[in-house]
Design an enzyme around this catalytic site. Structure first.
Site, PDB file in Angstrom:
ATOM      1  N   GLU A   1      12.810  32.626  32.108  1.00  0.00           N
ATOM      2  CA  GLU A   1      13.195  32.921  31.091  1.00  0.00           C
ATOM      3  C   GLU A   1      14.481  33.296  30.967  1.00  0.00           C
ATOM      4  O   GLU A   1      15.299  33.706  31.770  1.00  0.00           O
ATOM      5  CB  GLU A   1      12.310  34.147  30.646  1.00  0.00           C
ATOM      6  CG  GLU A   1      12.644  34.645  29.229  1.00  0.00           C
ATOM      7  CD  GLU A   1      11.794  35.922  28.935  1.00  0.00           C
ATOM      8  OE1 GLU A   1      11.880  36.429  27.924  1.00  0.00           O
ATOM      9  OE2 GLU A   1      11.591  36.544  29.754  1.00  0.00           O
TER      10      GLU A   1
ATOM     11  N   LYS B   1      10.228  32.014  21.821  1.00  0.00           N
ATOM     12  CA  LYS B   1       9.033  32.975  21.818  1.00  0.00           C
ATOM     13  C   LYS B   1       7.907  33.420  21.181  1.00  0.00           C
ATOM     14  O   LYS B   1       8.519  34.133  19.638  1.00  0.00           O
ATOM     15  CB  LYS B   1       9.818  34.135  22.425  1.00  0.00           C
ATOM     16  CG  LYS B   1       9.233  35.395  23.591  1.00  0.00           C
ATOM     17  CD  LYS B   1       9.646  35.776  24.253  1.00  0.00           C
ATOM     18  CE  LYS B   1       9.399  36.829  25.371  1.00  0.00           C
ATOM     19  NZ  LYS B   1      10.416  38.296  25.754  1.00  0.00           N
TER      20      LYS B   1
ATOM     21  N   CYS C   1       6.710  34.422  28.684  1.00  0.00           N
ATOM     22  CA  CYS C   1       7.233  36.036  29.653  1.00  0.00           C
ATOM     23  C   CYS C   1       5.848  36.432  28.623  1.00  0.00           C
ATOM     24  O   CYS C   1       5.069  36.363  29.117  1.00  0.00           O
ATOM     25  CB  CYS C   1       8.631  37.095  29.916  1.00  0.00           C
ATOM     26  SG  CYS C   1       8.226  38.448  30.636  1.00  0.00           S
TER      27      CYS C   1
END
EC number: 6.3.5.1
Length: 630
Positions: free
Chosen positions: A42, A124, A176
């Site tokens: 990321e 995200k 994540c």
């Protein structure tokens, strides 16, 4: 056969040029090994913890250009990487340009657009805004985008479809936090699994190291792979990133999980490496042994890596440490000696009339064991001179011309000693030696401000300030036994009572030392800061009334009765430290050096606090009255 490479790399925050050069180098290596898909962490291009660098449009455009270099390099290979994505036509909630934390997939010089996404990248979904994370300040989430478009996240969340070797793969891509969804209203991985049935999952991360985190991730991500019945690839960064007051190591530990949730491959921690896995034989792999090391081994590696990289980042090669004959400075010295080498380490012992021959001898023994540079600089003459100046220089009240003299108390004398050591001797020695001097505070001292502002709380880095006193002792034993293989930190330093030696009331030869009872206070203070639901005096007093203090704190049974014979003793101690924790200690922490984080909650940006003073709830006051009158 699909060959997948986990590209675990050091991400240097704020330097997309260096990061992109590393990515391109690893892509070239992967091509030589006939890798089909390479995955990077990321925010691999810009870095993650950048503060308000995210508000610089020129920096954002630079990241876009470097991202294009990576896309151009994808001829003959599929590349997944993290970068900032910008929609220059839209605004964030703060009125600045729209930014997404994104996962890009490139193949043969072109981006591969996720099936249902309005952009050629994965956005995200979940924005962490706790601990060290501040994502909602900078990035626009998939949740917000869905609302803006009049749809829902599960309509936009979709796999990236790859065609490799005449076979199609549907890849569920996560960033994540999207894999840590327990406390969120939605679970991105479950949405992808339920609606699209991916062939495997990819989670690219910028996940800082904290003690125990990898074990928890293996449980969580292993269960996710098992529930979905497909493999999962977790790719994390290594390196050092910070948000000013708190410094984090990123350990990597990139991991491949098979469809049974077993750990089948792990990249070596804190190491740049390509870990290559054959997707088709992953389920046949022998699960990796996940036997646990001692916690202190993980802590040592994080500290060594963090200190080493921090010194490299600030271009410091030499270090000065004030050693007192106590455990904290001794452990700091042993740690730094391994990082910079004994030839670049200067230990300075600065005795006053209150320092015993015992601790002076132990300091000499430590220096001899390390074989480093060593000097003794007595401070009594300069301390006496300072006191004499303050007491004998008239203080004139200019309104009427009257004069008086200051009186220096024994408490002020203690502080003068501490400041003389740091602000005069260590600062001067560090400048002359060509380096910097350290802060050796531990977490218990930092919690209640048991240190002197501009004195022993000074320094360029507080490497041990996220370790409780018992962890400092454990680190001493570990370095002696495992790192050096001999007694470097003298056993006498381990055995001696902890003491600042600033007055006769702290005479170590008479067993007198710090007012902190570390076997108890380490755990009391930990409840103030590290519990997810932080404890306050009301909680502590309720546990005391129920007889469950040690059970809830996790300390040794019987300590409360040993240290506090009466309820008044217990309450007085609790209020003494709570008043400091919420009072002067905050002012000291704000001005303290940056802290190297290893725990689930470190001081600095990780623990955000205001100088509001101590507060006691109504329930606490009622409990206190009842206990004192019982």
């Amino acid at each position: 056969m699909l060959k997948i490479a986990m590209g675990q790399m050091e991400v240097i925050p704020g330097h997309p040029d260096q990061n992109t050069a590393k990515i391109l180098s690893m892509i070239a290596d992967a091509k030589k090994q006939s890798v089909d898909l390479i995955i990077f962490p990321e925010m691999a291009v810009p870095g993650y913890l950048l503060g308000d660098t995210w508000e610089q449009s020129s920096f954002l455009k630079d990241c876009e250009r470097y991202g294009q270099d990576i896309i151009d390099a994808s001829t003959g290979i599929t590349v997944m990487f993290g970068n900032i994505a910008i929609d220059w036509s839209k605004k964030n909630n703060d009125g600045r340009v729209r930014k997404y934390n994104a996962l890009f997939t490139a193949r043969d010089g072109k981006l591969v657009q996720p099936d249902n996404m309005p952009y050629p990248y994965v956005i995200k979904t979940l924005m962490p805004n706790y601990r060290e994370f501040d994502d909602t300040r900078h990035f626009f989430s998939l949740q917000k985008l869905a609302r803006e478009l009049g749809t829902t996240p599960d309509q936009l969340l979709s796999p990236v479809t790859l065609k490799i070797k005449d076979r199609h793969y549907r890849v569920g891509c996560l960033l994540c936090e999207d894999g840590w969804s327990d406390n969120y209203e939605m679970e991105p991985i479950e949405m992808l699994r339920r609606h699209h049935k991916p062939d495997f999952f990819v989670n690219i991360s910028a996940s800082p190291y904290t003690l125990g985190k990898n074990d928890k991730r293996n449980r969580v991500f292993g269960a996710q792979a098992k529930d979905a019945g497909v493999p999962l690839f977790y790719v994390n960064a290594i390196g050092l990133q910070n948000n000013g007051k708190t410094i984090y190591t990123f350990d990597g530990s990139s991991t491949a999980y098979n469809a049974n949730g077993d750990v089948c491959a792990v990249s070596e921690e804190y190491t740049e490496t390509l870990t290559i896995i054959d997707l088709d034989s992953l389920d046949k792999s022998t699960p990796v042994d996940k036997s646990k090391e001692k916690d202190i081994a993980h802590i040592y590696r994080a500290l060594h890596y963090g200190v080493k990289h921090f010194l490299e980042n600030i271009r410091m090669k030499k270090v000065v440490i004030g050693i007192s004959g106590g455990i904290d400075s001794a452990v700091a010295a042993a740690l730094y000696a391994k990082v910079v080498g004994p030839e670049n380490l200067l230990l300075v012992n600065m005795p006053s009339v209150f320092n015993s021959e015992t601790t002076k001898g132990l300091s000499q023994q430590l220096a001899n064991n390390l074989g480093c540079q060593y000097m003794i600089v007595p401070i009594q003459q300069s301390v006496d001179h300072t006191i004499d100046q303050l007491e004998h220089t008239p203080m004139t009240y200019l309104a009427d011309g009257s004069t008086t003299n200051l009186s220096v108390s024994s408490f002020v004398t203690e502080n003068i000693q501490a400041r003389d050591r740091s602000a005069r001797v260590l600062a001067g020695a560090a400048a002359a030696f060509g380096g910097g001097f350290t802060c050796n505070a531990n977490k218990a001292e930092t919690t209640v401000g048991y240190s002197t502002l501009y004195g022993d709380q000074s320094g360029f880095l507080a490497a041990l300030a996220d370790l409780w006193k018992h962890q400092v002792y454990a680190l001493a034993y570990y370095m002696n036994e495992e790192i050096y293989g001999r007694e470097v930190v003298p056993q006498g330093i381990i055995d001696i009572v902890p003491s600042a030696e600033l007055s006769n009331a702290q005479n170590v030869d008479e067993g007198k030392g710090d007012p902190l009872k570390y076997p108890y206070h380490d755990y009391l203070f930990r409840s103030f800061i590290e519990r997810w639901e932080k404890a306050a005096p009301q909680d502590i007093l309720e546990w005391y009334a129920a007889g469950t203090v040690e059970e809830n704190l996790g300390c040794e049974p019987g300590l409360v009765a040993k240290y506090f014979p009466t309820a008044k003793d217990f309450i007085d101690d609790l209020e003494r430290w709570w008043n400091l924790f919420c009072g002067m200690a905050i002012a000291k922490r704000i001005q303290a050096p940056p802290i190297l984080a290893v725990s689930r909650r470190a001081y600095g940006f990780d623990h955000r606090e205001a100088q509001n003073g101590p507060y006691y709830t109504r329930r606490y006051r009622e409990l206190k009255e009842a206990l004192l009158n019982s």
